[in-house]
Design an enzyme around this catalytic site. Structure first.
Site, PDB file in Angstrom:
ATOM      1  N   CYS A   1      -1.006   6.062   9.991  1.00 20.02           N
ATOM      2  CA  CYS A   1       0.256   5.459  10.451  1.00 20.02           C
ATOM      3  C   CYS A   1      -0.012   4.122  11.117  1.00 20.02           C
ATOM      4  O   CYS A   1      -0.864   4.023  11.998  1.00 20.02           O
ATOM      5  CB  CYS A   1       0.921   6.335  11.503  1.00 20.02           C
ATOM      6  SG  CYS A   1       1.265   7.982  10.966  1.00 20.02           S
TER       7      CYS A   1
ATOM      8  N   CYS B   1       6.659  -6.976   7.521  1.00 21.02           N
ATOM      9  CA  CYS B   1       7.750  -6.393   8.306  1.00 21.02           C
ATOM     10  C   CYS B   1       8.251  -7.437   9.286  1.00 21.02           C
ATOM     11  O   CYS B   1       7.481  -8.240   9.799  1.00 21.02           O
ATOM     12  CB  CYS B   1       7.231  -5.162   9.056  1.00 21.02           C
ATOM     13  SG  CYS B   1       8.526  -4.274   9.956  1.00 21.02           S
TER      14      CYS B   1
ATOM     15  N   CYS C   1       6.513  -4.593  15.887  1.00 19.14           N
ATOM     16  CA  CYS C   1       6.139  -3.616  16.923  1.00 19.14           C
ATOM     17  C   CYS C   1       4.703  -3.935  17.374  1.00 19.14           C
ATOM     18  O   CYS C   1       3.825  -4.192  16.542  1.00 19.14           O
ATOM     19  CB  CYS C   1       6.212  -2.194  16.382  1.00 19.14           C
ATOM     20  SG  CYS C   1       7.893  -1.721  15.912  1.00 19.14           S
TER      21      CYS C   1
ATOM     22  N   CYS D   1       3.439   8.482   0.918  1.00 16.85           N
ATOM     23  CA  CYS D   1       3.983   7.593   1.944  1.00 16.85           C
ATOM     24  C   CYS D   1       4.200   6.230   1.289  1.00 16.85           C
ATOM     25  O   CYS D   1       3.263   5.598   0.818  1.00 16.85           O
ATOM     26  CB  CYS D   1       2.998   7.519   3.109  1.00 16.85           C
ATOM     27  SG  CYS D   1       3.551   6.411   4.404  1.00 16.85           S
TER      28      CYS D   1
ATOM     29  N   GLU E   1       0.817  -1.196   0.000  1.00 12.09           N
ATOM     30  CA  GLU E   1       0.000   0.000   0.000  1.00 12.09           C
ATOM     31  C   GLU E   1       0.859   1.258   0.000  1.00 12.09           C
ATOM     32  O   GLU E   1       1.955   1.270   0.577  1.00 12.09           O
ATOM     33  CB  GLU E   1      -0.900   0.006   1.240  1.00 12.09           C
ATOM     34  CG  GLU E   1      -1.982  -1.052   1.143  1.00 12.09           C
ATOM     35  CD  GLU E   1      -2.759  -1.246   2.434  1.00 12.09           C
ATOM     36  OE1 GLU E   1      -3.966  -1.501   2.339  1.00 12.09           O
ATOM     37  OE2 GLU E   1      -2.182  -1.157   3.522  1.00 12.09           O
TER      38      GLU E   1
ATOM     39  N   CYS F   1       1.549  -2.089  15.671  1.00 14.86           N
ATOM     40  CA  CYS F   1       1.548  -1.806  14.229  1.00 14.86           C
ATOM     41  C   CYS F   1       0.958  -2.966  13.431  1.00 14.86           C
ATOM     42  O   CYS F   1       1.223  -4.132  13.716  1.00 14.86           O
ATOM     43  CB  CYS F   1       2.980  -1.535  13.773  1.00 14.86           C
ATOM     44  SG  CYS F   1       3.115  -1.118  12.022  1.00 14.86           S
TER      45      CYS F   1
HETATM   46  N1  SAH Z   1       9.578   0.751  10.109  1.00 12.54           N
HETATM   47  C1  SAH Z   1       9.760   2.170  10.015  1.00 12.54           C
HETATM   48  C2  SAH Z   1       8.880   2.793   8.960  1.00 12.54           C
HETATM   49  C3  SAH Z   1       7.401   2.756   9.267  1.00 12.54           C
HETATM   50  S1  SAH Z   1       6.897   4.377   9.601  1.00 12.54           S
HETATM   51  C4  SAH Z   1       9.565   2.807  11.368  1.00 12.54           C
HETATM   52  O1  SAH Z   1       9.224   2.096  12.302  1.00 12.54           O
HETATM   53  O2  SAH Z   1       9.843   3.990  11.521  1.00 12.54           O
HETATM   54  C5  SAH Z   1       5.355   4.154  10.316  1.00 12.54           C
HETATM   55  C6  SAH Z   1       5.247   4.935  11.602  1.00 12.54           C
HETATM   56  O3  SAH Z   1       3.939   4.711  12.157  1.00 12.54           O
HETATM   57  C7  SAH Z   1       6.254   4.464  12.635  1.00 12.54           C
HETATM   58  O4  SAH Z   1       6.659   5.533  13.427  1.00 12.54           O
HETATM   59  C8  SAH Z   1       5.393   3.526  13.435  1.00 12.54           C
HETATM   60  O5  SAH Z   1       5.922   3.274  14.689  1.00 12.54           O
HETATM   61  C9  SAH Z   1       4.083   4.269  13.482  1.00 12.54           C
HETATM   62  N2  SAH Z   1       2.958   3.422  13.844  1.00 12.54           N
HETATM   63  C10 SAH Z   1       2.888   2.087  13.803  1.00 12.54           C
HETATM   64  N3  SAH Z   1       1.691   1.656  14.243  1.00 12.54           N
HETATM   65  C11 SAH Z   1       0.985   2.751  14.567  1.00 12.54           C
HETATM   66  C12 SAH Z   1      -0.333   2.967  15.058  1.00 12.54           C
HETATM   67  N4  SAH Z   1      -1.160   1.956  15.287  1.00 12.54           N
HETATM   68  N5  SAH Z   1      -0.741   4.228  15.270  1.00 12.54           N
HETATM   69  C13 SAH Z   1       0.077   5.276  14.996  1.00 12.54           C
HETATM   70  N6  SAH Z   1       1.324   5.136  14.524  1.00 12.54           N
HETATM   71  C14 SAH Z   1       1.769   3.892  14.304  1.00 12.54           C
END
Ligand code: SAH
Length: 340
Positions: free
Chosen positions: A331, A110, A114, A103, A90, A117
């Site tokens: 995000c 991945c 986390c 984006c 996406e 996420c």
């Molecule tokens: N793997 C990289 C790139 C992904 S960026 C990274 O971790 O930075 C996507 C961003 O959205 C990251 O900061 C991630 O931590 C954040 N993110 C992930 N899940 C989320 C959620 N449920 N709500 C808001 N932000 C989230």
């Protein structure tokens, strides 16, 4: 057959030399691919028949297949693409004022899992190629016309776990013969993959770096981001300091605010010294709901209190309004699923 869009301009120049052609041909081909969006070598009219035939025999011209387009109430658009081998990725197009931000995903799934996420919920499938990474912006080129364009590598996956292809994609996007996107308009976001950060530093580009911090102590960060056990906070911060020392542009710390997990005054206070060491701004992102995960977004008062605690420590902080939540494009909501 090799996808010609997987080559940087320098690599295409080497290919031309190998084929006994002048390097100028590479610039012409780049122009056809990225300025004129031509999808057949036969349409590259200034190349001459013999080169057109050599190229047709040696290369394909790949493009992404759009299988879904979702539009949010707030004008955010989410593009679902199917890759040639089946899986989907996406990309999100965010409009704000005269600016459009794409984006971009860098991996299918991945590895880093986390807790909050969606992108890692089904594990890791594969790295995206340079053509597939840059191709997301190329696909949206028409929609981007006349707008200032930013590219954030914040979609599915971890960009600094796919450095080789990310480097090439950035080169294609940045090249004046490619998409001509200034380095300072691009941002790479990382969960804190230290070797990737070191690699990024060595590139010496004027591309921005975001670090997804989400916690100010190792104990909390370990529980939210398992990658912290491998690359603990102090190592991530040290890699950030090194990036700045060697001329890196600027660092933003991202902080997903989750109710009752990392939203206390003490959490905010812990962030300030880290931000000071990295001379960085903190971007607070209220948690976006992910289907199947137990977390919640804090209430407004608590969010404001969190921001104020940081400001009171003289650290600059912004609240990122989640965009595209109604189409699961915010995000952390990207999962590349066709049926939801
Ligand atoms: N793997 C990289 C790139 C992904 S960026 C990274 O971790 O930075 C996507 C961003 O959205 C990251 O900061 C991630 O931590 C954040 N993110 C992930 N899940 C989320 C959620 N449920 N709500 C808001 N932000 C989230």
């Amino acid at each position: 057959m090799k996808d010609i869009k997987d080559l940087t301009l320098d690599e295409l120049k080497s290919e031309m030399m190998r084929l006994g052609e002048t390097v100028y041909r590479a610039e012409q081909i780049f122009g056809w691919l990225y300025k004129k969006s031509v999808s057949r070598f036969g349409d590259m009219t200034n190349l001459g028949r013999s080169l057109q035939e050599k190229l047709t025999r040696g290369f394909s011209i790949g493009s992404l297949e759009l299988v879904g387009l979702f539009r949010s109430k707030d004008r955010t658009e989410k593009y679902l693409f199917r890759l040639h081998d089946g899986p989907c990725i996406e990309s999100v197009l965010i409009s704000a004022g005269g600016r459009k931000t794409v984006c971009v995903s860098t991996q299918v799934g991945c590895k880093f899992g986390c807790a909050f996420c969606a992108s890692g919920l089904n594990g890791f499938i594969r790295n995206l190629t340079a053509a597939e990474i840059a191709g997301q912006v190329v696909f949206l080129k028409e929609s981007l016309e006349r707008a200032t364009t930013n590219v954030v590598f914040m979609g599915m996956g971890e960009p600094l776990d796919n450095c080789g292809n990310l480097d090439k994609a950035m080169s294609i996007l940045h090249s004046p013969k490619g998409l001509s996107i200034a380095a300072r308009r691009m941002t790479v976001s990382t969960a804190g993959i230290v070797p990737g950060m070191e690699h990024f530093t060595k590139l010496g580009l004027q591309v921005n770096l975001s670090i997804s911090l989400h916690a100010a102590t190792d104990a909390l960060r370990n529980s939210l981001m398992p990658v912290n056990k491998k690359y603990p906070l102090e190592k991530v911060i040290a890699a950030g300091e090194d990036y700045l020392r060697r001329g890196g542009r600027k660092i933003t710390l991202e902080y997903v605010l989750i109710k009752g997990i990392n939203d206390s005054t003490a959490d905010a206070e812990g962030l300030a010294p880290i931000a000071k060491r990295l001379r960085s701004k903190i971007n607070v992102i209220p948690y976006s709901p992910v289907i199947g995960l137990p977390f919640e977004v804090p209430d407004k008062k608590r969010i404001l209190n969190f921001l104020k605690t940081i400001e009171d420590k003289n650290v600059s902080v912004t609240l990122r309004q989640s965009k595209g939540c109604d189409i699961l494009a915010a995000c952390g909501q990207l999962a590349g699923r066709i049926n939801r």
